[in-house]
Structures are given as structure tokens and as C-alpha cells.
Design a protein around this motif. Sequence first.
Motif: not given
Ligand SMILES: Cc1cc2nc3c(=O)[nH]c(=O)nc-3n(C[C@H](O)[C@H](O)[C@H](O)COP(=O)(O)OP(=O)(O)OC[C@H]3O[C@@H](n4cnc5c(N)ncnc54)[C@H](O)[C@@H]3O)c2cc1C
Length: 253
Positions: A84-85, A87, A101, A103, A105, A110-112, A247, A249-252
Amino acid sequence: MSTNAVRRRSRRQETGLWRVPVLRVDQVTPRLTRVTVGGDTLAGFDYAGTDQNVMLYFYPEGVTLPDTLADARARWSTVRPLTRTYTVRRYDADTHELDVDFVLHDAPGPASDWAKHAAPGDELILVGPSPAYQPDPTADWYLLAGDETALPAIAAILDALPGDAVTRVFVEVDDATEEQPLPVPVTWVHRAQGVTLAAAVAAADLPDGRVDAWLAGERTAMVTLRAHLLDDRGLDRRQVRPTTYWRRGETGI
Ligand SMILES: Cc1cc2nc3c(=O)[nH]c(=O)nc-3n(C[C@H](O)[C@H](O)[C@H](O)COP(=O)(O)OP(=O)(O)OC[C@H]3O[C@@H](n4cnc5c(N)ncnc54)[C@H](O)[C@@H]3O)c2cc1C
């Protein structure tokens, strides 16, 4: 790469893998957790500010974690991390501390999920860093707009802009409890009240002159906002740099 891209991106840093301990965890707002990692291993981290980011590698429980990128790649066919990406919100070259930082959600990810349970002593694997956005020094003013995932980058971009830069900043968050102090006035857009980022920007009286627009957040919101800036405001596409950070509804992505 076009000349424009060269102007707007710093050089590509050498990619490395850092396996670093969590030093502190701070709950900045109800939905945003700041994880500070660091130590001497981060001494060579090539920080460039603004929206510079890293990939985080999440391995299954029980797997021996890699210490180098070569090690991670050598085992790629047998154990592949979820990536996961994020900042780099802050890097301190003296203490070798780095803030990310997260968020928090509701949907599992995996990241959250990792950030919800992060504690001092845990380990985080960072891979990067990426190049960083370089604000156009010839622009008359800067538009920064995004949701809370873009807030770390917006804050770091504001740190990098000259003190007298003309800025208009729009950040979409759940509600007032998610607002953070920033060094310039911000239009906070509360989605709990049904307002969207594009609607808030569309309703705003923006400065004249050539803008350098940096936008990041959810994919659909970015498409709508970019369309508004190009079609309704008549901006040149080279002035507008939207990035999809996630996005719905989309993961990773
Ligand atoms: C260049 C770049 C920099 C980024 N910097 C940051 C940062 O500093 N801090 C940060 O928090 N995120 C940041 N993001 C966004 C982060 O990478 C995504 O939100 C990522 O999908 C989180 O991974 P996850 O494993 O938590 O959820 P995923 O496994 O990717 O997604 C699981 C579910 O959660 C939903 N979801 C994902 N993100 C959110 C959200 N923010 N709100 C509501 N639903 C969500 C998806 O749609 C999916 O349904 C950045 C992305 C990019 C491309």
C-alpha cells in the motif's frame, strides 16, 4: 518523460527497503492515526518533501521479514507482501524519525487494520521513496485539494511553498472533528453534510492568474474535480495534476 513532468517531479531517488520499529502512535483525530517510525536504519533516507511517498509491505503473520529489497524480491515467488502507498508526512534528518498518517476506514484493509492496532515496538517495512511533486515556481497561485488521505501531502506541500505563496486549499473530511491545523486558511468540506470537494471548489471565488493545481483523493472525486477545472474553469490540462489515492469498493490500487 515530458519536459513538464521533469519540471514537476524531483529526480527519482534510489529505491531502498527500510525495516523500522514503531516509536510512537498518536491519535491525531478520531479517524487519523500518526505512526512514527525510526532509528539509525533510516539514516540514508532521501527525503524530498511535498507528496513523496513510500510503499508499505505487509507480510502474513509468522513470515520472516526481509531486511533488504533484494531479499524481498528473492522470495517474491513464495511470499509476496500486500503493498500500500503512503505519504511521508515528516522526516527528521537529525533524529531519523519518519511520520506516516493513516486514515482509519471502516472497510477491512491491511494498512488501515495494521494502523488501528499499531504499537511501539511493532515493525513497519517501507520501500521507496518516490519522486516528489515540485510546485511550479512560476505559478501565480496554488490550488491544493483532496480528502483526508491527501492531507499529509497537502500539509507537506504547504511546508515546502514560500511563505508568501498564494494558496487555496480544500480538504474533504467527515466532519469538524477531522480538521487539522494548517499554516494557511483551509476550506474544510464536510461530507457528513453532503458537500463534495468538486462542489466546494465550484462554489469558490478563485484568484486570477495561472494556477498550479495539485489534487488527490478518491478516484471519482478526482475525475469530477478535474472535469470542473478543465471544462468549467477552462484550465489547461498541464496546470492540473490529479492523483487517485484510492477507489471506493476496490482494494489495494
Ligand atoms: C501516492 C499515494 C499516497 C497516499 N498517501 C496516503 C496517506 O498518507 N494516508 C492515507 O491514509 N492514505 C494514503 N493513500 C491512500 C491509501 O494508499 C489507500 O487508502 C489504501 O487503499 C489504503 O489501504 P488499506 O489496506 O487500508 O485498504 P484497501 O485494502 O486498499 O481497501 C479496502 C477497502 O477500503 C476502502 N478504502 C481504502 N481507503 C479508504 C479511505 N481512505 N476511506 C474509505 N474507504 C477506503 C477501499 O475502497 C476498499 O473497499 C495514498 C495513496 C497514494 C496512491
